[in-house]
Scaffold this motif. Structure first.
Motif, mmCIF file in Angstrom:
data_model
loop_
_atom_site.group_PDB
_atom_site.id
_atom_site.type_symbol
_atom_site.label_atom_id
_atom_site.label_comp_id
_atom_site.label_asym_id
_atom_site.label_seq_id
_atom_site.Cartn_x
_atom_site.Cartn_y
_atom_site.Cartn_z
ATOM 1 N N LEU A 79 0.828 -1.204 0.000
ATOM 2 C CA LEU A 79 0.000 0.000 0.000
ATOM 3 C C LEU A 79 0.865 1.259 0.000
ATOM 4 N N ALA A 80 1.822 1.302 0.929
ATOM 5 C CA ALA A 80 2.709 2.467 1.016
ATOM 6 C C ALA A 80 3.523 2.635 -0.269
ATOM 7 N N ASP A 81 3.985 1.513 -0.817
ATOM 8 C CA ASP A 81 4.758 1.567 -2.066
ATOM 9 C C ASP A 81 3.919 2.130 -3.201
ATOM 10 N N GLN A 82 2.667 1.679 -3.274
ATOM 11 C CA GLN A 82 1.783 2.189 -4.326
ATOM 12 C C GLN A 82 1.545 3.687 -4.145
ATOM 13 N N HIS A 125 -4.621 0.728 -8.433
ATOM 14 C CA HIS A 125 -4.456 0.997 -7.011
ATOM 15 C C HIS A 125 -5.814 0.997 -6.292
ATOM 16 N N MET A 126 -6.789 1.684 -6.859
ATOM 17 C CA MET A 126 -8.111 1.753 -6.218
ATOM 18 C C MET A 126 -8.768 0.378 -6.176
ATOM 19 N N ARG A 131 -10.889 -4.211 -3.335
ATOM 20 C CA ARG A 131 -11.061 -5.664 -3.306
ATOM 21 C C ARG A 131 -10.355 -6.319 -2.131
ATOM 22 N N ASP A 132 -9.213 -5.758 -1.786
ATOM 23 C CA ASP A 132 -8.318 -6.449 -0.872
ATOM 24 C C ASP A 132 -8.220 -5.789 0.498
ATOM 25 N N TRP A 137 -10.351 -4.281 6.484
ATOM 26 C CA TRP A 137 -10.555 -3.278 7.529
ATOM 27 C C TRP A 137 -11.956 -3.394 8.098
ATOM 28 N N ALA A 138 -12.928 -3.528 7.207
ATOM 29 C CA ALA A 138 -14.328 -3.576 7.629
ATOM 30 C C ALA A 138 -14.575 -4.742 8.593
ATOM 31 N N GLU A 139 -13.881 -5.844 8.365
ATOM 32 C CA GLU A 139 -14.047 -7.031 9.210
ATOM 33 C C GLU A 139 -13.444 -6.854 10.602
#
Length: 182
Positions: A79-82, A125-126, A131-132, A137-139
């Motif tokens: 995530l940070a890399d993207q 990225h989005m 999807r991933d 997070w929601a869980e």
């Protein structure tokens, strides 16, 4: 509480998608050798820099690191890399656009390639997040967590300068374009 944070991020994504569609249209016109409004393209990239990179992505980074602490997962740096990759891509595109707008001759072919690559990068990225990342997070993250996260995020939570009701003149031309376009 949490749903509002995630809803906000998803909401941002919808707005970013609208802007990426504008870039696609401009990209196609450029590729066909037609004239385009470079100011408008620059406004889109500037929005990505001023809002996505200064508020939207940092919020995601804060939530992600909270999530990793909570789950004791060893997270990838993906995530940070993207996010860093998107910053670099925006900066490079902005540099080209500024040259063009200063009447410096820039390779149109290169700009066409860069625009296309930029849109693909943003969209991938989005998709990765939707999807991933967001579902995880929601869980895992509960309401109490979200309250803590909101406090951690408070410095980065800025009003969207384009898609909000404030009278921000910064993106007036772009806002008019989107309104006419829809």
């Amino acid at each position: 509480m949490g749903t509002t944070m995630l809803a906000r991020l998803n909401h941002d994504h919808k707005h970013i998608a609208i802007l990426l569609n504008i870039l696609k249209v401009k990209h196609n016109r450029l590729a066909q050798g037609e004239a385009v409004n470079f100011n408008l393209i620059r406004d889109v990239v500037e929005y990505m820099q001023s809002y996505a990179e200064h508020s939207h992505h940092p919020l995601e980074d804060i939530i992600y690191s909270y999530y990793l602490k909570k789950t004791a997962e060893t997270g990838t740096e993906k995530l940070a890399d993207q996010h860093q990759g998107l910053i670099d891509a925006s900066a490079s595109l902005m540099a080209s656009l500024n040259l063009i707008l200063s009447d410096v001759v820039v390779s149109k072919e290169q700009l066409v390639l860069d625009l296309k690559a930029y849109v693909i990068l943003q969209e991938d990225h989005m998709l990765f997040e939707e999807r991933d990342i967001f579902p995880r997070w929601a869980e895992v993250i509960d309401q109490t967590d979200w309250q803590e996260i909101r406090a951690l995020c408070s410095l980065k939570l800025i009003d969207d300068p384009l898609f909000s009701d404030n009278d921000n003149v910064l993106f007036e031309e772009l806002r008019d374009y989107i309104t006419k376009d829809e």
